[in-house]
Design a protein around this motif. Structure first.
Motif, PDB file in Angstrom:
ATOM      1  N   UNK A  49      10.303 -94.897  68.210  1.00 42.54           N
ATOM      2  CA  UNK A  49      11.063 -93.759  68.707  1.00 42.54           C
ATOM      3  C   UNK A  49      10.509 -92.429  68.221  1.00 42.54           C
ATOM      4  N   UNK A  50      10.013 -92.423  66.956  1.00 39.00           N
ATOM      5  CA  UNK A  50       9.535 -91.150  66.399  1.00 39.00           C
ATOM      6  C   UNK A  50       8.257 -90.676  67.103  1.00 39.00           C
ATOM      7  N   UNK A  51       7.526 -91.622  67.702  1.00 40.92           N
ATOM      8  CA  UNK A  51       6.319 -91.226  68.430  1.00 40.92           C
ATOM      9  C   UNK A  51       6.699 -90.412  69.668  1.00 40.92           C
ATOM     10  N   UNK A  52       7.703 -90.903  70.377  1.00 33.66           N
ATOM     11  CA  UNK A  52       8.161 -90.210  71.586  1.00 33.66           C
ATOM     12  C   UNK A  52       8.658 -88.804  71.225  1.00 33.66           C
ATOM     13  N   UNK A  53       9.449 -88.735  70.148  1.00 30.00           N
ATOM     14  CA  UNK A  53       9.964 -87.436  69.696  1.00 30.00           C
ATOM     15  C   UNK A  53       8.830 -86.505  69.317  1.00 30.00           C
ATOM     16  N   UNK A  54       7.885 -87.034  68.551  1.00 29.23           N
ATOM     17  CA  UNK A  54       6.770 -86.222  68.074  1.00 29.23           C
ATOM     18  C   UNK A  54       5.944 -85.670  69.234  1.00 29.23           C
ATOM     19  N   UNK A  55       5.698 -86.505  70.249  1.00 29.04           N
ATOM     20  CA  UNK A  55       4.928 -86.039  71.405  1.00 29.04           C
ATOM     21  C   UNK A  55       5.692 -84.927  72.125  1.00 29.04           C
ATOM     22  N   UNK A  56       6.981 -85.155  72.353  1.00 32.03           N
ATOM     23  CA  UNK A  56       7.790 -84.136  73.057  1.00 32.03           C
ATOM     24  C   UNK A  56       7.794 -82.817  72.280  1.00 32.03           C
ATOM     25  N   UNK A  57       7.946 -82.901  70.952  1.00 32.38           N
ATOM     26  CA  UNK A  57       7.965 -81.685  70.137  1.00 32.38           C
ATOM     27  C   UNK A  57       6.661 -80.913  70.250  1.00 32.38           C
ATOM     28  N   UNK A  58       5.549 -81.649  70.199  1.00 34.35           N
ATOM     29  CA  UNK A  58       4.244 -80.988  70.283  1.00 34.35           C
ATOM     30  C   UNK A  58       4.042 -80.328  71.641  1.00 34.35           C
TER      31      UNK A  58
END
Lengths: 63, 199
Positions: A49-58
């Motif tokens: 889940x944190x990968x999806x969040x991290x991509x969206x944030x970037x």
């Protein structure tokens, strides 16, 4: 044929051949079964889940 | 000048505005993140590397979003970027088989085409009893180029034409590589079956 890449003529020819040739019949069934096996049994991983969040944030940061 | 005219003239600079970019990203790119992550994992075998690879791919996809045509196959486009990132940035770091190893394998199977069918004794009933880990291990034991075509075709359902584009190889090479990959996989599965006492 297994990959839906054969033309209609090729498919008809192969189908009629498989009906009468035991070697190719077995080969075809084996390949079909391996395909099924791969689709149903090869381990699948859940996207962290944190990968999806991290991509969206970037992405948001960059626009 | 309209956006369409700009595209035709080859200038991609302002094809999509910021809102459209984010929209495309969310609607056309993000839905494939599951497949992308699994593709990355099956190439690298590592969680951290897979995460990096997928993130790199998505950031690149966003940066070059103007070269993506809306309504075309986003999944194939993303897979191509991921595969290129893997070859250019990730494979260098790890000790993946080099081109030479692959060539050797390919030559070996080229010369052996006629006899290879007879060497594998594998039954459909045996396959049905196999566990997920055994099948996964057999797939993972293949050299990366052979593993890749199996993943793209059998797991992800890409057409030969899409695979040719993703891998930058001619369709004929897709066919022959897939044929060899399947024979190699059969051998792996067969030796697994034997070692597990299935026969």
């Amino acid at each position: 044929m297994l990959d839906n890449e054969a033309s209609q003529d090729e498919e008809e020819y192969l189908n009629s051949h498989i009906d009468s040739c035991i070697v190719c019949f077995e080969e075809y069934n084996l390949e079909k079964e391996i395909r099924e096996l791969l689709r149903s049994k090869v381990n699948k991983h859940q996207v962290p889940g944190e990968l999806v969040t991290s991509i969206r944030n970037k992405i948001i940061e960059s626009v | 000048m309209t956006k369409d005219q700009e595209t035709e003239s080859g200038s991609y600079r302002n094809k999509y505005d910021e809102v459209e970019k984010v929209q495309i990203f969310e609607q056309e790119f993000m839905p494939h993140i599951d497949s992308m992550y699994n593709f990355a994992y099956r190439l690298t075998f590592e969680e951290d590397e897979s995460k990096d690879l997928v993130q790199d791919t998505y950031l690149k996809a966003f940066r070059f979003i103007n070269s993506f045509e809306r309504g075309t196959n986003a999944k194939a486009w993303l897979f191509r970027i991921l595969k290129n990132s893997f070859i250019n940035d990730f494979r260098k770091k790890s000790k993946q088989p080099s081109k030479v190893d692959y060539q050797e394998v390919e030559n070996y199977y080229n010369s052996d085409d006629v006899d290879e069918k007879n060497t594998v004794d594998l039954r459909v009933e045996t396959l049905k009893d196999m566990m997920g880990d055994e099948v996964t291990n057999a797939l993972n034991a293949l050299a990366v180029d052979f593993r890749t075509v199996i993943i793209l075709c059998d797991l992800e359902g890409f057409t030969y034409e899409e695979m040719a584009k993703i891998l930058d190889i001619p369709i004929g090479t897709v066919r022959s590589r897939l044929h060899r990959a399947r024979n190699l996989l059969k051998e792996k599965l067969s030796s697994y079956a034997q070692s597990m006492g299935y026969k």
